[in-house]
Write a protein that holds these residues in place. Structure first.
Motif, short mmCIF file in Angstrom:
data_model
loop_
_atom_site.label_atom_id
_atom_site.label_comp_id
_atom_site.label_asym_id
_atom_site.label_seq_id
_atom_site.Cartn_x
_atom_site.Cartn_y
_atom_site.Cartn_z
N UNK A 29 36.22 -3.56 21.99
CA UNK A 29 37.07 -4.51 22.73
C UNK A 29 38.38 -4.83 22.03
N UNK A 30 38.33 -5.03 20.73
CA UNK A 30 39.55 -5.34 19.98
C UNK A 30 40.53 -4.17 20.00
N UNK A 31 40.01 -2.97 19.79
CA UNK A 31 40.88 -1.79 19.78
C UNK A 31 41.43 -1.52 21.17
N UNK A 32 40.61 -1.70 22.20
CA UNK A 32 41.08 -1.50 23.56
C UNK A 32 42.24 -2.43 23.88
N UNK A 33 42.15 -3.67 23.45
CA UNK A 33 43.24 -4.63 23.67
C UNK A 33 44.53 -4.12 23.04
N UNK A 34 44.42 -3.60 21.81
CA UNK A 34 45.61 -3.07 21.14
C UNK A 34 46.16 -1.86 21.87
N UNK B 297 27.65 0.39 26.06
CA UNK B 297 27.59 -0.99 26.53
C UNK B 297 28.89 -1.25 27.29
N UNK B 298 28.80 -1.80 28.48
CA UNK B 298 29.98 -1.92 29.31
C UNK B 298 30.42 -3.35 29.58
N UNK B 299 29.49 -4.30 29.66
CA UNK B 299 29.88 -5.64 30.05
C UNK B 299 30.78 -6.31 29.01
N UNK B 300 30.51 -6.07 27.72
CA UNK B 300 31.31 -6.71 26.68
C UNK B 300 32.76 -6.27 26.73
N UNK B 301 32.99 -4.98 26.88
CA UNK B 301 34.35 -4.46 26.85
C UNK B 301 35.11 -4.81 28.14
N UNK C 298 22.55 -2.30 19.71
CA UNK C 298 21.40 -3.19 19.89
C UNK C 298 21.84 -4.65 19.98
N UNK C 299 22.76 -5.05 19.12
CA UNK C 299 23.19 -6.45 19.09
C UNK C 299 24.07 -6.81 20.28
N UNK C 300 24.90 -5.88 20.72
CA UNK C 300 25.78 -6.15 21.86
C UNK C 300 25.00 -6.23 23.17
N UNK C 301 23.85 -5.57 23.22
CA UNK C 301 23.04 -5.59 24.44
C UNK C 301 21.72 -6.32 24.21
N UNK C 302 21.76 -7.32 23.34
CA UNK C 302 20.52 -7.93 22.84
C UNK C 302 19.66 -8.58 23.93
N UNK C 303 20.27 -9.25 24.90
CA UNK C 303 19.47 -9.93 25.92
C UNK C 303 18.66 -8.94 26.74
N UNK C 304 19.32 -7.88 27.18
CA UNK C 304 18.62 -6.85 27.96
C UNK C 304 17.60 -6.11 27.10
N UNK C 305 17.97 -5.85 25.85
CA UNK C 305 17.08 -5.07 24.98
C UNK C 305 15.85 -5.87 24.58
#
Length: 293
Positions: free
Chosen positions: A73-78, A95-99, A232-239
Motif C-alpha cells: 500500500x505504501x509503495x503503491x501510493x508513491x 491480499x486485495x482489501x488492504x491495498x 497471514x497477518x494482513x488477512x488475519x480475520x479470514x485466516x
C-alpha cells in the motif's frame, strides 16, 4: 510499452520474462530494495535496466507491483503520486482489501487495477523466475469498477498475453475465499513441517521414511517467510476463521480414531475424496478454454 517491475522475484521476474518474450514489453525497468536481487535480475536478463522508483515510474506505461503485501500500500501510493496520466499500475499480491482501501481516495486511483495472478512455486527470488509460469492459470481482478476503462483494458491485455483466464470479484470476497484455498494450504504445510521436525530430531529417519505423500504435502513449507508472514497477518480475520474450521475437522477425525469409529473414519475420508472430482472438473474447463483461445 515500457514496463517497470517493482520486486524482481518469482512473480515479478516471471511476468517480466514472459512480457518481453511475447513482445508486449519493449523495455523492462527493475526496482528492488534488495540490491542483490536487482543485480541478479539484470544479469540474467529479467530486466533491461535497474532504476530507483523515482527514476522508473514517470517514464513507464505500465508498473507492476510485486512486493510483500504489508509494504505494497505504501509503495503503491508513491507510484500513483509519480505516474504519468496515461499509465497503468497493477499489483499482484494475494491480499486485495488492504491495498484497495489504502488508495481508495487517491486522485489517481482509477489508474490502478488490483490483481492476483494465482500462480507460483515454493521458491523465491530472481533465480526462481521462469518462462510460462502463468500459462493456463487464473488471474483475479478485484474492484474493477474503481479502475478506468483504459487501465482495465491494459491489465486485461497483460494477463491475456500471459495466457491467463481472467475473473473478477469484490476485494473482500477475494480475501475471504483465498484464505481457504491458498493461505490455509500454506498454514497446513508449515505446521506439518514443524511438527515432524519437532518430533523427529533425527533428520536421517525423516528422509529415509518420507514418501511422495509427505513430500507433496510439505512442499509449500519451503515458501518464503518474508512473503507469507505478512500475508497471514494482513488477512488475519479470514485466516483465523479458516484455521478454526480446519482445526474442527482435524479434531473430529482425531476423535473418530480415538474411539475406534472405523466406519465414521471411512466416511470422513470418502467425503474428502470429493475434492478431487471438483478440481479435475476445473482443470478440464481450463484446458478446454485454452484450446478455444
Amino acid at each position: 510499452m515500457i514496463v517497470t517491475v517493482i520486486g524482481t522475484g518469482l512473480i515479478g521476474g516471471s511476468m517480466a520474462l514472459d512480457l518481453k518474450k511475447r513482445r508486449l514489453a519493449t523495455t523492462v525497468l527493475g526496482v528492488d530494495k534488495n540490491s542483490i536481487h536487482l543485480a541478479k535480475a539484470l544479469e540474467v536478463g529479467i530486466i533491461d535496466e535497474a532504476k530507483s522508483l523515482e527514476e522508473a515510474v514517470p517514464s513507464s506505461d505500465l508498473v507492476i507491483l510485486a512486493i510483500p503485501v504489508d509494504h505494497a500500500p505504501e509503495v503503491l501510493t508513491a507510484v500513483l503520486d509519480n505516474i504519468k496520466p496515461e499509465a497503468t499500475v497493477i499489483d499482484v499480491g494475494s491480499i486485495k482489501q488492504n491495498i484497495c482501501s489504502a488508495v481508495a481516495n487517491h486522485k489517481n486511483r482509477s489508474q490502478f487495477v488490483a490483481c492476483h495472478p494465482i500462480a507460483g512455486t515454493e521458491f523465491s527470488g530472481p533465480d526462481a523466475a521462469h518462462y510460462y509460469l502463468f500459462d493456463g492459470k487464473v488471474n483475479i481482478i478485484c474492484d474493477a469498477d474503481h479502475s478506468s476503462a483504459s487501465s482495465l483494458a491494459t491489465a486485461e491485455k497483460v494477463f491475456e498475453t500471459l495466457k491467463m483466464k481472467i475473473i473478477k470479484m469484490d476485494a473482500a470476497e477475494h480475501d475471504r475465499h483465498i484464505a481457504y484455498v491458498s493461505h490455509l494450504s500454506h498454514i497446513t504445510s508449515f505446521t506439518l513441517g514443524l511438527t515432524v521436525l519437532d518430533i523427529e530430531k533425527d533428520e536421517k529417519s525423516i528422509f529415509n521414511m518420507a514418501g511422495s505423500g509427505f513430500a507433496s504435502t510439505v512442499r509449500l513449507a519451503n515458501s518464503s517467510a518474508n512473503m507469507w508472514a505478512p500475508i497471514f497477518h494482513e488477512n488475519k480475520e479470514n485466516l483465523v476463521t479458516a484455521i478454526d474450521a480446519y482445526v474442527g475437522k482435524l479434531n473430529a477425525l482425531k476423535q473418530m480414531i480415538q474411539q475406534d469409529e472405523l466406519h465414521k473414519t471411512h466416511e470422513h475420508i470418502a467425503s474428502a475424496n470429493e475434492i478431487k472430482r471438483i478440481l479435475d472438473g476445473i482443470e478440464l474447463k481450463g484446458q478446454e478454454a485454452a484450446l478455444n483461445n
